[in-house]
Design an enzyme around this catalytic site. Structure first.
Site, mmCIF file in Angstrom:
data_model
loop_
_atom_site.group_PDB
_atom_site.id
_atom_site.type_symbol
_atom_site.label_atom_id
_atom_site.label_comp_id
_atom_site.label_asym_id
_atom_site.label_seq_id
_atom_site.Cartn_x
_atom_site.Cartn_y
_atom_site.Cartn_z
ATOM 1 N N TYR A 151 -0.761 -0.943 10.578
ATOM 2 C CA TYR A 151 -0.404 -0.601 8.957
ATOM 3 C C TYR A 151 0.636 -0.197 8.831
ATOM 4 C CZ TYR A 151 -2.868 -1.272 4.762
ATOM 5 O OH TYR A 151 -2.954 -1.691 3.311
ATOM 6 N N SER A 189 1.409 -0.524 -0.033
ATOM 7 C CA SER A 189 -0.207 0.238 0.063
ATOM 8 C C SER A 189 0.694 1.415 0.071
ATOM 9 C CB SER A 189 -0.486 -0.376 1.218
ATOM 10 O OG SER A 189 -0.984 1.432 1.371
HETATM 11 N N1 LIG Z 1 -8.780 -2.487 -0.706
HETATM 12 C C1 LIG Z 1 -7.840 -0.931 -0.778
HETATM 13 O O1 LIG Z 1 -8.089 0.177 -1.637
HETATM 14 C C2 LIG Z 1 -6.092 -1.535 -0.406
HETATM 15 C C3 LIG Z 1 -5.105 -0.415 -1.305
HETATM 16 C C4 LIG Z 1 -4.243 -0.630 -0.306
HETATM 17 C C5 LIG Z 1 -3.229 -1.469 -0.387
HETATM 18 N N2 LIG Z 1 -4.444 -3.039 0.062
HETATM 19 C C6 LIG Z 1 -3.621 -4.008 0.097
HETATM 20 O O2 LIG Z 1 -4.083 -5.296 -0.788
HETATM 21 C C7 LIG Z 1 -4.254 -6.540 0.088
HETATM 22 C C8 LIG Z 1 -5.652 -7.578 -0.164
HETATM 23 O O3 LIG Z 1 -6.281 -6.650 0.610
HETATM 24 P P1 LIG Z 1 -8.566 -6.421 0.189
HETATM 25 O O4 LIG Z 1 -8.584 -5.124 0.131
HETATM 26 O O5 LIG Z 1 -8.034 -7.149 -1.112
HETATM 27 O O6 LIG Z 1 -8.564 -6.815 2.069
HETATM 28 P P2 LIG Z 1 -9.722 -8.053 1.830
HETATM 29 O O7 LIG Z 1 -10.415 -7.687 1.456
HETATM 30 O O8 LIG Z 1 -10.154 -7.562 3.268
HETATM 31 O O9 LIG Z 1 -9.135 -9.248 2.566
HETATM 32 C C9 LIG Z 1 -7.621 -9.502 3.005
HETATM 33 C C10 LIG Z 1 -7.407 -11.370 2.644
HETATM 34 O O10 LIG Z 1 -6.754 -11.591 3.432
HETATM 35 C C11 LIG Z 1 -6.583 -12.639 4.179
HETATM 36 N N3 LIG Z 1 -6.370 -13.082 5.632
HETATM 37 C C12 LIG Z 1 -6.545 -11.872 6.858
HETATM 38 N N4 LIG Z 1 -6.011 -12.467 7.957
HETATM 39 C C13 LIG Z 1 -5.652 -13.267 7.398
HETATM 40 C C14 LIG Z 1 -5.214 -15.088 8.139
HETATM 41 N N5 LIG Z 1 -5.479 -14.963 9.590
HETATM 42 N N6 LIG Z 1 -5.230 -16.263 7.957
HETATM 43 C C15 LIG Z 1 -4.775 -15.658 6.456
HETATM 44 N N7 LIG Z 1 -5.559 -14.932 5.616
HETATM 45 C C16 LIG Z 1 -5.799 -14.108 6.209
HETATM 46 C C17 LIG Z 1 -8.456 -12.526 4.105
HETATM 47 O O11 LIG Z 1 -8.984 -14.132 3.638
HETATM 48 P P3 LIG Z 1 -9.699 -14.725 5.186
HETATM 49 O O12 LIG Z 1 -10.636 -13.666 5.551
HETATM 50 O O13 LIG Z 1 -10.963 -15.653 4.457
HETATM 51 O O14 LIG Z 1 -8.976 -15.338 6.099
HETATM 52 C C18 LIG Z 1 -8.542 -12.253 3.026
HETATM 53 O O15 LIG Z 1 -8.230 -12.772 1.821
HETATM 54 C C19 LIG Z 1 -3.687 -6.461 1.352
HETATM 55 O O16 LIG Z 1 -2.647 -6.391 1.065
HETATM 56 C C20 LIG Z 1 -3.915 -4.927 2.145
HETATM 57 O O17 LIG Z 1 -2.857 -4.251 2.838
HETATM 58 C C21 LIG Z 1 -5.713 -2.663 -0.301
#
Ligand SMILES: NC(=O)c1ccc[n+]([C@@H]2O[C@H](COP(=O)([O-])OP(=O)(O)OC[C@H]3O[C@@H](n4cnc5c(N)ncnc54)[C@H](OP(=O)(O)O)[C@@H]3O)[C@@H](O)[C@H]2O)c1
Length: 265
Positions: free
Chosen positions: A147, A134
């Site tokens: 974070y 991010s």
């Molecule tokens: N969305 C944004 O605007 C944004 C912006 C900047 C960066 N990011 C980055 O993008 C990446 C994906 O984020 P996202 O937006 O797709 O978030 P999300 O929809 O909340 O998904 C998070 C993922 O992480 C997994 N996860 C969480 N806790 C876990 C655990 N204890 N063990 C195994 N898996 C776990 C969840 O799977 P389960 O719940 O099935 O375990 C889910 O698949 C992250 O690295 C985030 O920091 C996102």
């Protein structure tokens, strides 16, 4: 363009999440053989069936989970470390268990994954590690200290790693994203961006990830120009960047995010 993804056994963490689902489909569309992981097996199994991959559920907050995951997955050519917790909100509002969980999932798990996979990869020629990160890994903001700590840590790790693995041809990339509008932890939070602050989509992230792997790019930003500029300023002059953020009333968005993401700790 070289075709590193074609036929490559590709382990994707966080496959059940907003960005993970698009990443899984895009990696498969580029010929990868995906191994998908996350905690929610009920989402993982149908997604794996859809993309012709394997589902291996794992809770990355558990010590030992990475080793078990790799034992079940077998030899891996490419890792896309995408799983993370939002880890937003004031540090004072976190229990120590919640602090540990954020550090485990966001930082320790990708580091251990990289260490163990790189050990098997050294013998092969098309190994690649991608860290989905991010802009919070380049610039700090309010209500995101935990974070920021994990994403800054991951950036340092990813930048240093190629120096040690240079002779072994293991590529390392980081994808730094700003706000993603169509799915994922920002969209799920219900927070509304102030006028003029743009977002990108899950498809943009997936395309950038494929490009990073195929062209062995160290760092790619997936965000509008204004946010990338803010992140650049944050890296060069953090105090000035914080003052600019305060001037632009960024607290409003950080508070909304923290509130909307409170359930994901
Ligand atoms: N969305 C944004 O605007 C944004 C912006 C900047 C960066 N990011 C980055 O993008 C990446 C994906 O984020 P996202 O937006 O797709 O978030 P999300 O929809 O909340 O998904 C998070 C993922 O992480 C997994 N996860 C969480 N806790 C876990 C655990 N204890 N063990 C195994 N898996 C776990 C969840 O799977 P389960 O719940 O099935 O375990 C889910 O698949 C992250 O690295 C985030 O920091 C996102």
């Amino acid at each position: 363009m070289p075709k590193k993804l074609r036929g490559a056994k590709t382990l994707l963490t966080g496959a059940t999440g907003g960005i993970g689902r698009t990443l899984a489909r895009t990696l498969a569309a580029h010929g990868a053989d995906p191994v998908l992981t996350g905690r929610r097996a009920e989402l993982l199994e149908p997604l794996a069936a859809q993309v012709g991959g394997r589902a291996v559920p794992a809770d990355l907050a558990d010590r030992g989970a990475v080793e078990e995951l790799l034992a079940a997955a077998g030899e891996i050519d490419i890792v896309v470390a995408n799983a993370a917790l939002p880890a937003t909100g004031l540090l004072a509002g976190y229990s120590l268990d919640q602090v540990d969980r954020a550090l485990e999932v966001n930082l320790r798990a990708p580091v251990v994954l990289a260490k163990l996979v790189a050990e098997q990869m050294l013998a092969r020629r098309r190994a690649h590690l991608v860290f989905i990160s991010s802009l919070s890994g380049k610039t700090a903001s309010g209500q995101a200290s935990l974070y920021n700590a994990t994403k800054f840590g991951l950036r340092g790790f990813a930048l240093a790693l190629p120096e040690d693995s240079r002779p072994f041809n293991v590529g390392v990339s980081s994808v730094f994203r700003g706000y993603i509008s169509d799915a994922g932890m920002f969209a799920d939070s219900g927070a509304i961006l102030p006028p003029g602050v743009g977002a990108r989509t899950t498809d943009d992230v997936a395309r950038a990830t494929v490009r990073a792997i195929e062209r062995d790019i160290a760092e790619i930003d997936v965000a509008p120009f204004g946010l990338r500029l803010t992140a650049l300023l944050g890296g060069i002059a953090p105090r000035l960047a914080a003052a600019v953020q305060r001037h632009l009333s960024a607290e409003a968005i950080t508070e909304q995010l923290a509130e909307g993401q409170r359930t994901k700790r």
